[in-house]
Design a protein around this motif. Structure first.
Motif, PDB file in Angstrom:
ATOM      1  N   SER A 186       0.837  -1.196   0.000  1.00 21.20           N
ATOM      2  CA  SER A 186       0.000   0.000   0.000  1.00 21.20           C
ATOM      3  C   SER A 186       0.877   1.252   0.000  1.00 21.20           C
ATOM      4  O   SER A 186       1.981   1.249   0.556  1.00 21.20           O
ATOM      5  N   SER A 188       0.374   3.686   1.702  1.00 21.51           N
ATOM      6  CA  SER A 188       0.451   4.149   3.091  1.00 21.51           C
ATOM      7  C   SER A 188       1.766   3.715   3.737  1.00 21.51           C
ATOM      8  O   SER A 188       2.227   4.341   4.696  1.00 21.51           O
ATOM      9  N   ASN A 189       2.379   2.642   3.211  1.00 21.06           N
ATOM     10  CA  ASN A 189       3.679   2.227   3.730  1.00 21.06           C
ATOM     11  C   ASN A 189       4.747   3.288   3.464  1.00 21.06           C
ATOM     12  O   ASN A 189       5.663   3.492   4.261  1.00 21.06           O
ATOM     13  N   LEU A 191       4.088   6.580   3.109  1.00 21.99           N
ATOM     14  CA  LEU A 191       3.788   7.759   3.929  1.00 21.99           C
ATOM     15  C   LEU A 191       4.211   7.559   5.376  1.00 21.99           C
ATOM     16  O   LEU A 191       4.429   8.536   6.108  1.00 21.99           O
ATOM     17  N   GLY A 193       2.798   6.809   8.085  1.00 19.97           N
ATOM     18  CA  GLY A 193       2.003   7.494   9.104  1.00 19.97           C
ATOM     19  C   GLY A 193       2.274   8.979   9.181  1.00 19.97           C
ATOM     20  O   GLY A 193       2.029   9.618  10.203  1.00 19.97           O
TER      21      GLY A 193
END
Length: 470
Positions: A186, A188-189, A191, A193
């Motif tokens: 993803s 998101s990995n 980014l 967090g």
């Protein structure tokens, strides 16, 4: 040298050779092998590091391009550095750049030996290194066009490998692929967090050294220019495509890797290109990438043998190296310089026969030395450009390939070089490379002072004859 032989380098490299050599220079072993350690240091901020270095590389290459095209008698950047900054600068640069490719070649041969061990565990590690040296010496001694063909196909393999990684990784992201270990691919990995600098600003700065090493070889186009057909067309085209290549081969590649594999899960001692396919449970694909990484190292070694032999030829033509390095074969190849560089590379065979260091350990040490010399090379190129603008304003006005921003962007590049050198002090292993680099430059400086003034006067005469001939 016989009088009926060629007495100068020949322009036998075509447009496709120049374009692929330029692409190959943008995809070094540092990307395939060293990007894992850079990701561990910088985390997601590695994207900004590659983009910043890419901008500086593009500006330096634009300065290089304008300078080389201002006088086609320049055989390499050493010629215009010697003319514009003086014989001392040219002496330091020529011998340092030769050393850079020798030590990079040694590291690449160690890498080839290490990866060959995966397929032939009982084969002595020095054997593949020796075979590569003999093979590349033989092929490079035949004709420069054969070198161009080798680099053409090496570069295609590297381009295809990066494209496949981006496509496969992009597919994993699109379908939210779940690895056998449980992680889900993803964006998101990447980014993380929202924490783009997980190791703080110090980690961000520390990533510049290994990232800069990945770009070593991009200035090779300044060495092949003397043997390029239609340089006014081919050189600008190759240089102007650098930003697109950096975005594709560096930024997209590391984004995909970090999206599939969380950055903190990447082993700094392994190639992330290989780890991605192992991570996805595809060992056969990982084995293919092993071969690609070996090909990248072979390409870098081949480029190093070519570049170092041409650098010796240029130095010898100006009496800054023994004159026998100017001897050319019937196919206009500097065979003595080629042989000497290959002999120096045999130290890799000795290292593999008696040494016990890992691939990454060797790479880190060599990378720091090579990075210092590369930054030194880039700085002298832009300093030469500043001098060129003052000495030859009419050439700049007539140029159809002007450097964007001119002198202002030159100073930006110089500031970047200084700051990057300072980052080498942040880690103990890179500090060793910094010290070794300082010892090398100090030794060269002492050697320069010991050279008689009569010899240095001859340098100027020979240089004037070379760059002002009709």
């Amino acid at each position: 040298m016989d009088q009926d032989q060629n007495d100068s380098l020949q322009r036998n490299l075509s447009n496709r050779h120049i374009q692929l050599i330029a692409i190959g220079g943008c995809i070094g072993t540092g990307l395939f092998l060293g990007s894992g350690s850079t990701i561990q240091l910088a985390g997601p901020s590695i994207v900004f590091i590659y983009m910043l270095i890419g901008i500086v590389v593009f500006l330096v290459m634009r300065a290089l391009g304008e300078l080389l095209l201002s006088n086609l008698n320049y055989k390499s950047f050493v010629d215009f550095v010697s003319e514009l900054l003086g014989p001392y600068a040219g002496f330091l640069l020529g011998w340092s750049y030769w050393l850079c490719w020798v030590v990079v070649g040694i590291a690449d041969l160690v890498a080839i030996a290490g990866y060959t061990n995966m397929f032939f565990p009982n084969l002595p590690s020095w054997v593949p290194a020796l075979v590569c040296i003999l093979l590349f010496y033989t092929l490079n001694s035949l004709t420069v066009k054969l070198f161009g063909e080798m680099e053409f196909w090496f570069a295609i393999i590297k381009v295809v490998a990066v494209c496949i990684l981006i496509i496969v990784g992009g597919t994993f992201i699109a379908v939210s692929f779940k690895a056998p270990t449980g992680e889900v691919a993803s964006l998101s990995n990447v980014l993380n967090g929202g924490d783009l600098f997980p190791n703080g600003f110090r980690g961000f700065l520390a990533g510049f050294q290994s990232a800069t090493f990945a770009f070593i070889g991009v200035e090779l186009i300044g060495t092949v220019a003397a043997e390029s057909k239609d340089p006014f067309k081919n050189l600008p085209k190759a240089i102007n495509n650098i930003p697109l290549r950096i975005i594709m081969f560096y930024v997209l590649a590391v984004l995909v890797i970090m999206a599939v594999i969380p950055w903190h899960s990447i082993d700094p001692n392994k190639s992330p290109f290989i780890v991605l396919f192992l991570f996805a449970g595809l060992p056969a694909a990982a084995a293919v990438v092993y071969v690609v990484v070996m090909t990248s190292a072979a390409s870098s070694t081949n480029s190093g043998i070519f570049s170092s032999s041409r650098m010796l030829y240029g130095l010898a033509s100006l009496n800054k190296a023994p004159r026998f390095f100017t001897n050319l074969s019937k196919s206009a190849v500097p065979v003595n310089g080629l042989l000497f560089s290959c002999i120096c590379l045999l130290s890799a065979v000795v290292l593999l026969a008696i040494g016990n260091k890992s691939i990454i350990d060797t790479f880190t040490l060599v990378a720091s030395v090579a990075t210092i010399i590369t930054l030194f090379t880039w700085s002298l190129i832009v300093l030469s450009y500043i001098r060129y603008r003052k000495k030859y304003p009419e050439r700049h006005q007539a140029s159809l390939f002007k450097m964007p921003g001119g002198i202002f962007t030159c100073w930006i590049c110089i500031i970047f070089v200084i700051l990057t050198i300072l980052t080498l002090t942040l880690q103990s292993n890179t500090r060793i490379g910094l010290y070794l680099g300082a010892i090398w430059f100090a030794s060269l400086s002492v050697g320069y002072l010991l050279i008689p003034q009569e010899v240095k006067k001859d340098w100027k005469v020979l240089l004037d004859q070379a760059i002002n001939k009709n």
